[in-house]
Design a protein around this motif. Structure first.
Motif, PDB file in Angstrom:
ATOM      1  N   GLN A 248      41.264  30.618  31.692  1.00  0.00           N
ATOM      2  CA  GLN A 248      40.197  31.361  32.369  1.00  0.00           C
ATOM      3  C   GLN A 248      40.715  32.737  32.775  1.00  0.00           C
ATOM      4  O   GLN A 248      41.902  32.927  32.983  1.00  0.00           O
ATOM      5  N   GLU A 249      39.768  33.677  32.943  1.00  0.00           N
ATOM      6  CA  GLU A 249      40.174  35.004  33.400  1.00  0.00           C
ATOM      7  C   GLU A 249      40.570  34.965  34.873  1.00  0.00           C
ATOM      8  O   GLU A 249      39.889  34.362  35.708  1.00  0.00           O
ATOM      9  N   HIS A 250      41.715  35.593  35.182  1.00  0.00           N
ATOM     10  CA  HIS A 250      42.167  35.746  36.567  1.00  0.00           C
ATOM     11  C   HIS A 250      42.714  37.154  36.748  1.00  0.00           C
ATOM     12  O   HIS A 250      43.164  37.785  35.793  1.00  0.00           O
ATOM     13  N   THR A 251      42.684  37.611  37.978  1.00  0.00           N
ATOM     14  CA  THR A 251      43.190  38.949  38.279  1.00  0.00           C
ATOM     15  C   THR A 251      44.253  38.855  39.360  1.00  0.00           C
ATOM     16  O   THR A 251      44.456  37.802  39.969  1.00  0.00           O
ATOM     17  N   LEU A 252      44.902  39.982  39.610  1.00  0.00           N
ATOM     18  CA  LEU A 252      45.871  40.062  40.710  1.00  0.00           C
ATOM     19  C   LEU A 252      45.735  41.453  41.331  1.00  0.00           C
ATOM     20  O   LEU A 252      45.894  42.459  40.624  1.00  0.00           O
TER      21      LEU A 252
ATOM     22  N   TYR B  53      45.955  38.606  45.854  1.00  0.00           N
ATOM     23  CA  TYR B  53      44.901  37.638  45.582  1.00  0.00           C
ATOM     24  C   TYR B  53      44.220  37.948  44.261  1.00  0.00           C
ATOM     25  O   TYR B  53      44.367  39.033  43.700  1.00  0.00           O
ATOM     26  N   CYS B  54      43.472  36.955  43.784  1.00  0.00           N
ATOM     27  CA  CYS B  54      42.630  37.110  42.598  1.00  0.00           C
ATOM     28  C   CYS B  54      41.243  37.494  43.092  1.00  0.00           C
ATOM     29  O   CYS B  54      40.675  36.808  43.940  1.00  0.00           O
ATOM     30  N   ASP B  55      40.694  38.603  42.565  1.00  0.00           N
ATOM     31  CA  ASP B  55      39.427  39.099  43.109  1.00  0.00           C
ATOM     32  C   ASP B  55      38.193  38.571  42.377  1.00  0.00           C
ATOM     33  O   ASP B  55      37.079  39.042  42.610  1.00  0.00           O
TER      34      ASP B  55
ATOM     35  N   GLY C 139      35.148  33.626  44.307  1.00  0.00           N
ATOM     36  CA  GLY C 139      35.467  32.233  44.608  1.00  0.00           C
ATOM     37  C   GLY C 139      36.928  31.856  44.435  1.00  0.00           C
ATOM     38  O   GLY C 139      37.371  30.817  44.924  1.00  0.00           O
ATOM     39  N   HIS C 140      37.714  32.675  43.734  1.00  0.00           N
ATOM     40  CA  HIS C 140      39.086  32.266  43.429  1.00  0.00           C
ATOM     41  C   HIS C 140      40.029  32.421  44.620  1.00  0.00           C
ATOM     42  O   HIS C 140      40.932  31.610  44.808  1.00  0.00           O
ATOM     43  N   ARG C 141      39.816  33.481  45.413  1.00  0.00           N
ATOM     44  CA  ARG C 141      40.720  33.661  46.552  1.00  0.00           C
ATOM     45  C   ARG C 141      40.562  32.497  47.526  1.00  0.00           C
ATOM     46  O   ARG C 141      41.550  31.917  47.969  1.00  0.00           O
TER      47      ARG C 141
ATOM     48  N   GLY D 250      42.212  29.335  46.570  1.00  0.00           N
ATOM     49  CA  GLY D 250      43.663  29.184  46.663  1.00  0.00           C
ATOM     50  C   GLY D 250      44.461  30.289  46.007  1.00  0.00           C
ATOM     51  O   GLY D 250      45.687  30.305  46.108  1.00  0.00           O
ATOM     52  N   MET D 251      43.807  31.224  45.318  1.00  0.00           N
ATOM     53  CA  MET D 251      44.569  32.292  44.657  1.00  0.00           C
ATOM     54  C   MET D 251      44.861  33.419  45.642  1.00  0.00           C
ATOM     55  O   MET D 251      44.289  34.509  45.576  1.00  0.00           O
ATOM     56  N   GLU D 252      45.749  33.114  46.546  1.00  0.00           N
ATOM     57  CA  GLU D 252      46.172  34.063  47.581  1.00  0.00           C
ATOM     58  C   GLU D 252      47.626  33.760  47.894  1.00  0.00           C
ATOM     59  O   GLU D 252      48.016  32.597  47.969  1.00  0.00           O
TER      60      GLU D 252
HETATM   61 CU    CU Z   1      41.413  33.771  39.558  1.00  0.00          CU
END
Ligand code: CU
Length: 131
Positions: A76-80, A113-115, A118-120, A123-125
């Protein structure tokens, strides 16, 4: 964010500093255990995955021009991004890819975090300690 959450975060940052003084990380601990990954050769390597998690709760790097290499162990696409510095660097990965960026950071404590929506909260923090 509630006041109680801020207090919790402040305490966990103190825990991060304490952990950073130890060479061993708390791998395999209970769910609340923190791991801190230091940069190697001036490059901070961060891995995200499709469970909406990073490979550590905290990272550490020397101040100055910082290189971050973000790899996805998933599809899946994720960012940082770095909280408050979103306009300066946004890494994006998908399908096992890697994205690399540089940013100049003063000493301090930051939040990664992932922007994606819903991802932050999912748990994406993670914390970033810059010294
Ligand atoms: Cu993400």
């Amino acid at each position: 964010m509630t006041h109680a959450n801020r207090q919790r975060r402040r305490r966990s940052v103190i825990g991060l500093v304490a952990l950073a003084g130890l060479s061993a990380s708390a791998c395999g601990g209970s769910g609340g255990g923190s791991t801190v990954v230091p940069a190697a050769d001036g490059v901070l390597r961060i891995v995200g995955d499709d469970t909406q998690d990073f490979n550590a709760d905290g990272y550490q790097i020397a101040a100055g021009e910082v290189t971050i290499e973000y790899t996805l162990d998933g599809f899946q696409e994720h960012t940082l991004v770095i909280e408050g510095r979103e306009d300066e660097m946004r890494l994006a990965v998908e399908n096992g890819g890697t994205d690399t960026g540089t940013i100049t950071l003063e000493p301090g404590r930051y939040i990664l975090y992932c922007d994606i929506a819903g991802h932050r909260i999912g748990g994406m923090e993670a914390r970033l300690l810059v010294e």
